[in-house]
Enzyme design. Structure first.
Site, PDB file in Angstrom:
ATOM      1  N   ASP A   1       7.469   5.247  -9.813  1.00 51.79           N
ATOM      2  CA  ASP A   1       8.366   5.251  -8.565  1.00 51.79           C
ATOM      3  C   ASP A   1      10.195   4.518  -8.295  1.00 51.79           C
ATOM      4  OD1 ASP A   1       5.940   4.688  -6.726  1.00 51.79           O
ATOM      5  OD2 ASP A   1       6.479   2.973  -5.931  1.00 51.79           O
TER       6      ASP A   1
ATOM      7  N   ARG B   1      -1.631   0.075 -10.263  1.00 51.14           N
ATOM      8  CA  ARG B   1      -0.768  -0.954 -10.011  1.00 51.14           C
ATOM      9  C   ARG B   1      -1.123  -2.502 -10.134  1.00 51.14           C
ATOM     10  NH1 ARG B   1       3.713   2.268  -6.708  1.00 51.14           N
ATOM     11  NH2 ARG B   1       3.021   3.961  -6.579  1.00 51.14           N
TER      12      ARG B   1
ATOM     13  N   LYS C   1       3.897  12.679  -2.079  1.00 54.37           N
ATOM     14  CA  LYS C   1       5.262  11.627  -1.625  1.00 54.37           C
ATOM     15  C   LYS C   1       6.285  12.106  -0.014  1.00 54.37           C
ATOM     16  CE  LYS C   1       8.830   7.818  -2.934  1.00 54.37           C
ATOM     17  NZ  LYS C   1       8.914   7.159  -4.499  1.00 54.37           N
TER      18      LYS C   1
ATOM     19  N   GLY D   1       0.867  -1.405  -0.086  1.00 56.87           N
ATOM     20  CA  GLY D   1       0.343  -0.093   0.478  1.00 56.87           C
ATOM     21  C   GLY D   1       0.812   1.372   0.300  1.00 56.87           C
TER      22      GLY D   1
ATOM     23  N   ASP E   1       4.504  -4.415  -6.902  1.00 59.83           N
ATOM     24  CA  ASP E   1       4.242  -3.102  -6.741  1.00 59.83           C
ATOM     25  C   ASP E   1       4.300  -1.557  -7.359  1.00 59.83           C
ATOM     26  OD1 ASP E   1       5.994  -3.779  -4.716  1.00 59.83           O
ATOM     27  OD2 ASP E   1       5.996  -2.202  -4.455  1.00 59.83           O
TER      28      ASP E   1
HETATM   29  P1  AMP Z   1       9.411   0.869  -2.607  1.00 51.05           P
HETATM   30  O1  AMP Z   1      10.027  -0.295  -2.295  1.00 51.05           O
HETATM   31  O2  AMP Z   1       9.800   2.612  -2.137  1.00 51.05           O
HETATM   32  O3  AMP Z   1       8.741   0.955  -3.850  1.00 51.05           O
HETATM   33  O4  AMP Z   1       8.442   0.739  -1.438  1.00 51.05           O
HETATM   34  C1  AMP Z   1       7.703  -0.683  -0.446  1.00 51.05           C
HETATM   35  C2  AMP Z   1       6.699  -0.216   0.534  1.00 51.05           C
HETATM   36  O5  AMP Z   1       7.405   0.264   1.245  1.00 51.05           O
HETATM   37  C3  AMP Z   1       5.737   0.144  -0.424  1.00 51.05           C
HETATM   38  O6  AMP Z   1       4.526   0.102   0.004  1.00 51.05           O
HETATM   39  C4  AMP Z   1       5.727   1.464   0.523  1.00 51.05           C
HETATM   40  O7  AMP Z   1       4.861   2.962   0.280  1.00 51.05           O
HETATM   41  C5  AMP Z   1       6.494   0.928   1.652  1.00 51.05           C
HETATM   42  N1  AMP Z   1       7.741   2.280   2.096  1.00 51.05           N
HETATM   43  C6  AMP Z   1       8.394   2.344   1.649  1.00 51.05           C
HETATM   44  N2  AMP Z   1       9.546   2.853   2.412  1.00 51.05           N
HETATM   45  C7  AMP Z   1       8.165   4.221   3.093  1.00 51.05           C
HETATM   46  C8  AMP Z   1       8.826   4.983   4.515  1.00 51.05           C
HETATM   47  N3  AMP Z   1       9.357   5.720   4.422  1.00 51.05           N
HETATM   48  N4  AMP Z   1       7.488   4.869   5.149  1.00 51.05           N
HETATM   49  C9  AMP Z   1       6.356   4.042   4.958  1.00 51.05           C
HETATM   50  N5  AMP Z   1       6.833   3.466   4.042  1.00 51.05           N
HETATM   51  C10 AMP Z   1       7.305   3.154   2.949  1.00 51.05           C
HETATM   52 MG    MG Z   2       6.554   1.481  -4.447  1.00 51.62          MG
END
Ligand code: AMP
Ligand code: MG
Length: 527
Positions: free
Chosen positions: A282, A202, A125, A102, A272
């Protein structure tokens, strides 16, 4: 005027919402999103904005100067008509099902109807926690925000399908990050990018419902995507969901071909992070090939298996599409049309890849097997000795095809793409000369006009890409409070195919100091 922005929130209006509001971390069932407000930040400051996106949304550029505007871009002020929410999705991360993920650090504000009548979702973001933040803070740091802001605009101007960025603000608050996950956390400047796309849905948005056996919400989402994004799918039968897959497959193939054309490595192609619209989405530990190495990945988290390396991206996209096919299966209940859609991906990719390679070589197609061989040879010659990919292709356009020219003399422009050219051996140089001779002979045979050929090649072989080290320099300055290089690079990447003599330094090979530097050659997911 910003207050005149008209919102029409199709996503939140049409799809089921989580009954609970607020940031408490939870599993969200039978809902596509949760309503949640951005966290207020202490001292938002605008670092950069995209004039083109302002125009698209129907905003005057002068608007940016009005006090209060930055408050909107930082999530401190909501406008009438906004409906802030975080989307629920799951995903396969590095090949494994990861359950509910999510929007953990992204809050969508609402959909603006742009000057072309198209819906554009605004999304912040790094605007604070959501029900999907799990153990993390929902925040983003300046370093990764500069990278996302610049790269999404750079990709757009290169002609690669991508989400866009409206603005980059710093929050005036500190965020603690262990950049390399090596036990060295440090405070960094917090930042927020306002991203924009017709939809941020996604593959994982579908997978989460399929994984829970929630056919009803799954269908609701699929029908919504068809109605809003693929309205030409008019088939009332369940096969329409296979048609949806086929559309997504096609767009995904086109996107990956464009990545390969410009030397882009996404770095985290988890399901995702795959857009249903075939947009690059992303921007995390992405990178650009400097020297051509199909095995390269910038992502340190993936260093061992290199699942998401440059040369593997087309296969991974297909693997991801298979996961989407599995997610859609309960709606279709027939394997064949889904398999056909996957097959269509493979064919579409081949066709598009071939056209793309032809255009980079200055040919109209690779139908002739000799031209196909020249394409293969170009890719292998770049690996004979360390060769800069962007420079190689751009310089190939500058090679003179006339018969009378001395072979080594002819190859000179191309030799500029070799790193440490002085130490290149005779056989290495010969490989370049041989390739160039064959390529030039073929163009003579085709009767190409050198000027026209160069123009067509220059239109697909960019002079400027957002090399990793360039973004890193802009970040280091921005961290010291000077955002001018972010602005300068944004201006540079606006015209990647044009000669910009005053900015020639950015077209040169990666400087040696950047070869192994963190941020330039290696990045982690920590952002
Ligand atoms: P990503 O690898 O950036 O695509 O992130 C994978 C998942 O981790 C997604 O659900 C992001 O929303 C969550 N996520 C990554 N970094 C953070 C953060 N600093 N705070 C909260 N959720 C995060
Ligand atoms: Mg992501």
């Amino acid at each position: 005027m910003i207050d005149d922005l008209r919102f029409d929130n199709q996503f939140t209006k049409s799809l089921p919402a989580d009954s609970q509001v607020g940031t408490e971390r939870r599993q969200v069932e039978q809902a596509c999103y949760s309503r949640v407000k951005p966290a207020a930040v202490a001292a938002p400051r605008l670092i950069a904005h995209s004039a083109e996106m302002f125009e698209l949304l129907g905003l005057e550029s002068a608007e940016i100067l009005r006090p209060g505007f930055v408050e909107v871009l930082a999530g401190n002020r909501l406008l009438a008509g906004m409906d802030p929410h975080a989307a629920c999705y799951g995903g396969h991360q590095f090949g494994n099902w990861a359950g509910q993920l999510g929007d953990g650090r992204a809050i969508a504000l609402g959909e603006v109807v742009d000057v072309n009548g198209r819906h554009q979702m605004l999304q912040l973001k790094g605007a604070g926690p959501t029900p999907y933040s799990r153990t993390a803070d929902g925040l983003a740091v300046l370093r990764s925000s500069v990278r996302e802001f610049l790269c999404s605009e750079a990709m757009h101007h290169l002609g690669v399908p991508t989400t866009r960025a409206l603005s980059l603000v710093t929050t005036g608050e500190e965020v603690v990050r262990d950049m390399l996950y090596d036990g060295n956390p440090r405070p960094e400047l917090g930042a927020i990018v306002c991203r924009v796309a017709p939809s941020f849905i996604r593959f994982g948005n579908f997978e989460i419902f399929a994984s829970r056996g929630d056919r009803e919400t799954l269908q609701c989402l699929a029908d919504f995507v068809i109605a809003t994004e693929f309205p030409h799918i008019e088939d009332p039968s369940p096969r329409r969901y296979a048609s949806l897959l086929r559309e997504v497959a096609e767009r995904t193939a086109d996107m990956v071909v464009e990545w390969l054309r410009v030397g882009f490595v996404h770095g985290v192609m988890n399901t995702d992070n795959m857009s249903i619209l075939g947009l690059t989405i992303d921007y995390g530990p992405y990178g650009w090939l400097d020297d051509y190495d199909p095995n390269w990945t910038p992502n340190t988290t993936d260093a061992q298996h290199r699942r998401y390396r440059y040369g593997h991206q087309a296969n991974i996209a297909q693997w991801n599409l298979v996961q989407l096919a599995n997610a859609l299966y309960p709606l279709v209940e027939e394997v064949e049309p889904l398999q056909d859609a996957i097959q269509h991906y493979a064919e579409r990719f081949q066709t598009k890849w071939s056209q793309m390679m032809a255009s980079k070589l200055g040919f109209s197609s690779l139908d002739d097997s000799r031209d196909q061989s020249l394409a293969d040879e170009a890719l292998s010659v770049m690996q004979v000795v360390e060769t800069d990919m962007t420079k190689f292709w751009r310089q190939l356009g500058r090679v003179d095809c006339s018969a009378s020219l001395d072979p080594v003399e002819r190859t000179k422009p191309l030799l500029e793409s070799i790193y440490e050219r002085e130490s290149a051996t005779h056989p290495q140089i010969s490989a370049f000369v041989d390739f160039t001779q064959r390529w030039a002979a073929r163009h003579r045979e085709l009767g190409a006009n050198d000027v026209e050929r160069q123009m067509s090649m220059d239109a697909v072989n960019p002079k400027y890409v957002l090399r990793n080290y360039m973004a890193q320099l802009a970040i280091e300055r921005a961290e010291e409070g000077d955002g001018s290089m972010v602005e300068e690079l944004l201006d540079l990447v606006r015209h990647p195919y044009d000669e910009q003599p005053e900015r020639n330094q950015f077209s040169l090979l990666r400087p040696d100091w950047a070869r192994t530097k963190v941020g330039c050659s290696q990045l982690s997911c920590s952002s």
